[in-house]
Design a protein around this motif. Structure first.
Motif, mmCIF file in Angstrom:
data_model
loop_
_atom_site.group_PDB
_atom_site.id
_atom_site.type_symbol
_atom_site.label_atom_id
_atom_site.label_comp_id
_atom_site.label_asym_id
_atom_site.label_seq_id
_atom_site.Cartn_x
_atom_site.Cartn_y
_atom_site.Cartn_z
ATOM 1 N N ASP A 12 -41.796 9.560 -41.795
ATOM 2 C CA ASP A 12 -41.118 8.723 -40.740
ATOM 3 C C ASP A 12 -41.947 8.234 -39.608
ATOM 4 N N LEU A 15 -43.993 5.334 -41.118
ATOM 5 C CA LEU A 15 -43.098 3.832 -41.176
ATOM 6 C C LEU A 15 -42.913 3.348 -39.905
ATOM 7 N N ILE A 16 -42.517 4.217 -38.554
ATOM 8 C CA ILE A 16 -42.845 3.622 -37.410
ATOM 9 C C ILE A 16 -43.669 3.086 -36.948
ATOM 10 N N TYR A 80 -37.794 2.452 -43.477
ATOM 11 C CA TYR A 80 -37.558 3.474 -42.293
ATOM 12 C C TYR A 80 -35.995 3.748 -42.475
ATOM 13 N N HIS A 83 -35.264 5.500 -45.880
ATOM 14 C CA HIS A 83 -36.063 6.812 -46.351
ATOM 15 C C HIS A 83 -34.836 8.166 -45.783
#
Length: 298
Positions: A12, A15-16, A80, A83
Motif C-alpha cells: 500500500d 503504491l501511495i 492502489y 489492491h
C-alpha cells in the motif's frame, strides 16, 4: 496473518509513493529549471531537450513530461484501489472503486447503449487522465491539457474511433452520406466531419489555458498591489504579499477544480455521443444479415 498484513501495508505504501513521487519529481524539475524572475511570464510549455531525428527533431517539452508523470500517478491510483480486492467488499476503497465503476458503466449504458459497454475502461481513462492533467495546476505544475498538442492527440484518437464505427455500415454508405441531402452540400459535410476533432481539442485546451492565464495575471496583480499598498510596513512584512491570500484560492476553485473537472466530463461525453450517434446500426445489421445468409447458403 501478521506477515500478510505487514506485506499488504508495505505494498500500500509503495503504491501511495507511486502516486506522490511523480508529482514531487515534476515540482522539483520545475523549480530547478525555472529561472528566477520578478516579472510576469506567460509562455508555452518549457522545452527540456531536443533529440535530433532524421526527419524532424524530437522535442521533449514540459507538457510531455507532465503527461508521463500524470500517467504514473494514475497508474498508482488504479493499482492502489485494485489492491486487495475480494468477492465480498471488505474495505472502503473497494466500495469506492465499485461505486466509480458502476457510475461510469451507467454513463456509458445511458449514452452509448449496451453494445458499447466495453468502452467503460476507455471512457473512465479519458475522464481520470483529463481531470488529473488539469488538477496538477493546483500544485504549481503546468497542466498538459493547456497544451494544444496533447489535447489534439486525444481528439484525433477519438476521431479515428468515430470514423471506424461509421465505416461499420460500409464504405459506400459512408461516402454517400457526404452528398446528402444534396451533392452541393458535400464540401460542407466534409468540413463538418473534419471539424469534430478540431472543436473537441480547442474547447478543452482553450478552457484550461484561459484558467492558467487568468490565475497568473490575478496572482501577479495582487502581488504588485500588495507591495504598492503595504510596502511601507517594516522588515519582511513589506515584502510579504498579504493581498494574495484568499482570492487566488477562490478563483482556483473555479478555474482549476470546477473547470478542469467539467472539461474532462464534457470531453468524455462528446466522445460517447460522437461514437454512438455515428454508428449506423441499421446498415450494420443489414450487412451482418447478408453475411450470415451467404455463409448459410455456402
Amino acid at each position: 496473518m501478521d506477515n500478510k498484513s505487514l506485506r499488504f501495508k508495505v505494498i500500500d505504501w509503495l503504491l501511495i509513493a507511486l502516486i506522490i513521487l511523480p508529482l514531487v519529481a515534476g515540482i522539483v524539475l520545475k523549480v530547478v529549471t525555472t529561472p528566477a524572475s520578478d516579472s510576469i511570464e506567460i509562455t508555452g510549455a518549457r522545452i527540456y531537450a531536443v533529440i535530433p531525428m532524421p526527419l524532424q527533431d524530437l522535442i521533449i517539452s514540459e507538457s510531455q513530461v507532465n503527461s508521463w508523470l500524470v500517467l504514473l500517478s494514475v497508474l498508482g491510483v488504479s493499482l492502489y484501489f485494485a489492491h486487495g480486492l475480494s468477492v465480498k467488499p471488505g474495505t472502503k476503497r473497494q466500495l469506492l472503486a465499485e461505486w466509480a465503476v458502476e457510475k461510469v458503466e451507467g454513463l456509458v449504458r445511458d449514452n452509448m447503449g449496451e453494445r458499447f459497454i466495453g468502452y467503460v475502461p476507455f471512457i473512465a481513462a479519458i475522464m481520470v487522465i483529463s481531470a488529473f492533467s488539469s488538477l496538477i495546476s493546483l500544485i504549481g505544475l503546468r497542466p498538459p491539457t493547456a497544451d494544444m498538442n496533447v489535447v489534439a492527440g486525444w481528439a484525433i484518437l477519438v476521431f479515428v474511433l468515430i470514423t471506424y464505427y461509421k465505416l461499420k455500415g460500409g464504405l459506400l454508405p459512408y461516402v454517400k452520406g457526404f452528398f446528402e441531402p444534396l451533392p452541393i452540400f458535400a464540401p460542407f459535410n466534409i468540413i463538418g466531419e473534419l471539424a469534430t476533432p478540431v472543436s473537441m481539442s480547442f474547447r478543452h485546451y482553450g478552457n484550461v489555458l484561459s484558467g492558467v492565464v487568468i490565475s497568473t495575471l490575478v496572482t501577479f496583480a495582487l502581488q504588485s498591489l500588495s507591495k504598492m499598498v503595504l510596502g511601507w510596513l517594516p522588515g519582511f512584512l513589506g515584502d510579504f504579499p498579504f493581498l494574495q491570500a484568499g482570492l487566488p484560492a477562490i478563483l482556483s476553485l473555479y478555474l482549476d477544480v470546477f473547470s478542469g473537472l467539467m472539461q474532462a466530463f464534457i470531453f468524455a461525453m462528446l466522445t460517447m455521443l460522437y461514437i454512438a450517434t455515428g454508428f449506423p446500426e441499421e446498415e450494420y445489421e443489414a450487412r451482418q444479415a447478408k453475411k450470415r445468409a451467404r455463409r448459410a447458403a455456402a
